[in-house]
Design a protein around this motif. Structure first.
Motif, PDB file in Angstrom:
ATOM      1  N   MET A   1      -4.401  -2.087   7.873  1.00 34.77           N
ATOM      2  CA  MET A   1      -5.470  -1.285   7.282  1.00 34.77           C
ATOM      3  C   MET A   1      -4.872  -0.053   6.603  1.00 34.77           C
ATOM      4  SD  MET A   1      -9.099  -0.158   9.014  1.00 34.77           S
ATOM      5  CE  MET A   1      -8.360   0.643  10.447  1.00 34.77           C
ATOM      6  N   ARG A   2      -5.411   0.293   5.459  1.00 31.72           N
ATOM      7  CA  ARG A   2      -4.945   1.471   4.715  1.00 31.72           C
ATOM      8  C   ARG A   2      -5.953   2.597   4.940  1.00 31.72           C
ATOM      9  NH1 ARG A   2      -4.584   2.815  -1.212  1.00 31.72           N
ATOM     10  NH2 ARG A   2      -2.608   3.901  -1.497  1.00 31.72           N
ATOM     11  N   ILE A   3      -5.482   3.708   5.520  1.00 29.34           N
ATOM     12  CA  ILE A   3      -6.368   4.768   5.998  1.00 29.34           C
ATOM     13  C   ILE A   3      -6.026   6.089   5.325  1.00 29.34           C
ATOM     14  CG2 ILE A   3      -7.128   6.052   8.029  1.00 29.34           C
ATOM     15  CD1 ILE A   3      -6.248   3.600   9.710  1.00 29.34           C
ATOM     16  N   TYR A  20      -3.239   6.117  14.669  1.00 27.54           N
ATOM     17  CA  TYR A  20      -3.427   4.991  13.747  1.00 27.54           C
ATOM     18  C   TYR A  20      -2.085   4.450  13.252  1.00 27.54           C
ATOM     19  CZ  TYR A  20      -8.528   4.941  13.197  1.00 27.54           C
ATOM     20  OH  TYR A  20      -9.882   4.787  13.397  1.00 27.54           O
ATOM     21  N   ASN A  25      -0.966   0.839  11.162  1.00 31.51           N
ATOM     22  CA  ASN A  25      -1.727   1.066   9.943  1.00 31.51           C
ATOM     23  C   ASN A  25      -0.950   1.944   8.961  1.00 31.51           C
ATOM     24  OD1 ASN A  25      -4.525  -0.050  10.766  1.00 31.51           O
ATOM     25  ND2 ASN A  25      -3.975   1.308  12.456  1.00 31.51           N
ATOM     26  N   THR A  71      -6.629  -0.088  -2.506  1.00 31.67           N
ATOM     27  CA  THR A  71      -7.811  -0.125  -1.642  1.00 31.67           C
ATOM     28  C   THR A  71      -7.643   0.794  -0.429  1.00 31.67           C
ATOM     29  OG1 THR A  71      -8.320  -2.401  -2.277  1.00 31.67           O
ATOM     30  CG2 THR A  71      -9.268  -1.617  -0.208  1.00 31.67           C
ATOM     31  N   HIS A  73      -9.421   1.300   3.091  1.00 33.77           N
ATOM     32  CA  HIS A  73     -10.384   0.662   3.983  1.00 33.77           C
ATOM     33  C   HIS A  73     -11.175   1.682   4.804  1.00 33.77           C
ATOM     34  CE1 HIS A  73      -7.033  -2.235   3.345  1.00 33.77           C
ATOM     35  NE2 HIS A  73      -8.057  -3.057   3.112  1.00 33.77           N
ATOM     36  N   LEU A  74     -10.505   2.783   5.155  1.00 32.84           N
ATOM     37  CA  LEU A  74     -11.101   3.794   6.022  1.00 32.84           C
ATOM     38  C   LEU A  74     -10.699   5.173   5.545  1.00 32.84           C
ATOM     39  CD1 LEU A  74     -12.473   4.748   8.706  1.00 32.84           C
ATOM     40  CD2 LEU A  74     -10.277   4.323   9.846  1.00 32.84           C
ATOM     41  N   HIS A 122     -15.252   2.292   4.727  1.00 30.79           N
ATOM     42  CA  HIS A 122     -15.802   3.019   5.871  1.00 30.79           C
ATOM     43  C   HIS A 122     -15.479   4.504   5.699  1.00 30.79           C
ATOM     44  CE1 HIS A 122     -16.497   2.906  10.534  1.00 30.79           C
ATOM     45  NE2 HIS A 122     -17.184   3.867   9.941  1.00 30.79           N
TER      46      HIS A 122
END
Length: 234
Positions: A1-3, A20, A25, A71, A73-74, A122
């Protein structure tokens, strides 16, 4: 996931970035204080840093455009300031407004629109239990957090009506062991590690609103329902 974590140089934001990153991540850590960001980047190769003061709208806009070329994601917005100001020094109030309202709103709006473009994401906001009532020791801080609570509810409703898979979460911490917890005689001051774990859990469960830590739910309920006639005497 990319945060993306905005306000990651200290406190809850820093702890979230570390937790994270430890889970594998890719974390993009954004904050105003570059020396603290450089220290954070040494914690894990999964952490990428970017220096930015969100009260500088032009600078923030350029940075977010660059970040959202890929992208996200969060996105978690932890940025915020607050000082005691019972003397109503306008310079202090303005600084809080510039960060907690003007810069914050620009970040939230920009990220929301980016999520519309990428058809989902998100968005997580760290508001505060302190936004439930006005506090004379820090008027602009409590007012700015009330603004954030209502603004993020508006975006939650907007996302719901849009039918797009845009998730919105309002995290409302109580007193946490950070530089924001000022004053003497404070109670239920929670360690950042425990708070971050509960925040990550709430995000994973896709909660709309989460009070952290859980025991602060009691204070949250009392503050919501306490009559003004009693509150002003406290």
């Amino acid at each position: 996931m990319r945060i993306l974590i905005i306000g990651a140089s200290s406190g809850i934001g820093r702890e979230l970035a570390m937790q994270y990153a430890t889970k594998g991540n890719e974390v993009i850590a954004v904050a105003r204080r570059e020396p603290l960001l450089r220290e954070l980047s040494q914690y894990s190769s999964n952490i990428r840093i970017a220096q930015c003061d969100i009260s500088n709208i032009e600078e923030t806009g350029r940075l977010l455009s660059d970040i959202f070329r890929g992208t996200i994601h969060l996105a978690i917005i932890c940025s915020g300031i607050g000082d005691f100001n019972s003397e109503l020094d306008f310079a202090i109030e303005k600084q809080t407004i510039d960060v907690n309202i003007v810069g914050w709103t620009f970040c939230v709006d920009t990220i929301y629109k980016k999520y519309e473009e990428q058809s989902g994401g998100h968005l997580v906001i760290l508001s505060s239990c302190g936004g439930l009532r006005g506090e004379p020791l820090a008027p602009s801080y409590s007012a700015s957090k009330a603004y954030q609570i209502n603004y993020i509810e508006a975006l939650y409703k907007k996302a719901y009506k849009s039918k797009l898979p845009i998730l919105i979460t309002d995290i409302r911490p109580g007193l946490v062991n950070t530089r924001m917890a000022k004053g003497s005689g404070l109670f239920w001051v929670m360690p950042t590690e425990k708070v971050a774990k509960q925040i990550i859990n709430a995000i994973a469960k896709k909660k709309n609103v989460a009070i952290v830590t859980k025991r602060w739910g009691i204070i949250h309920w009392v503050m919501q329902h306490l009559p003004r006639s009693l509150y002003i005497r406290m």
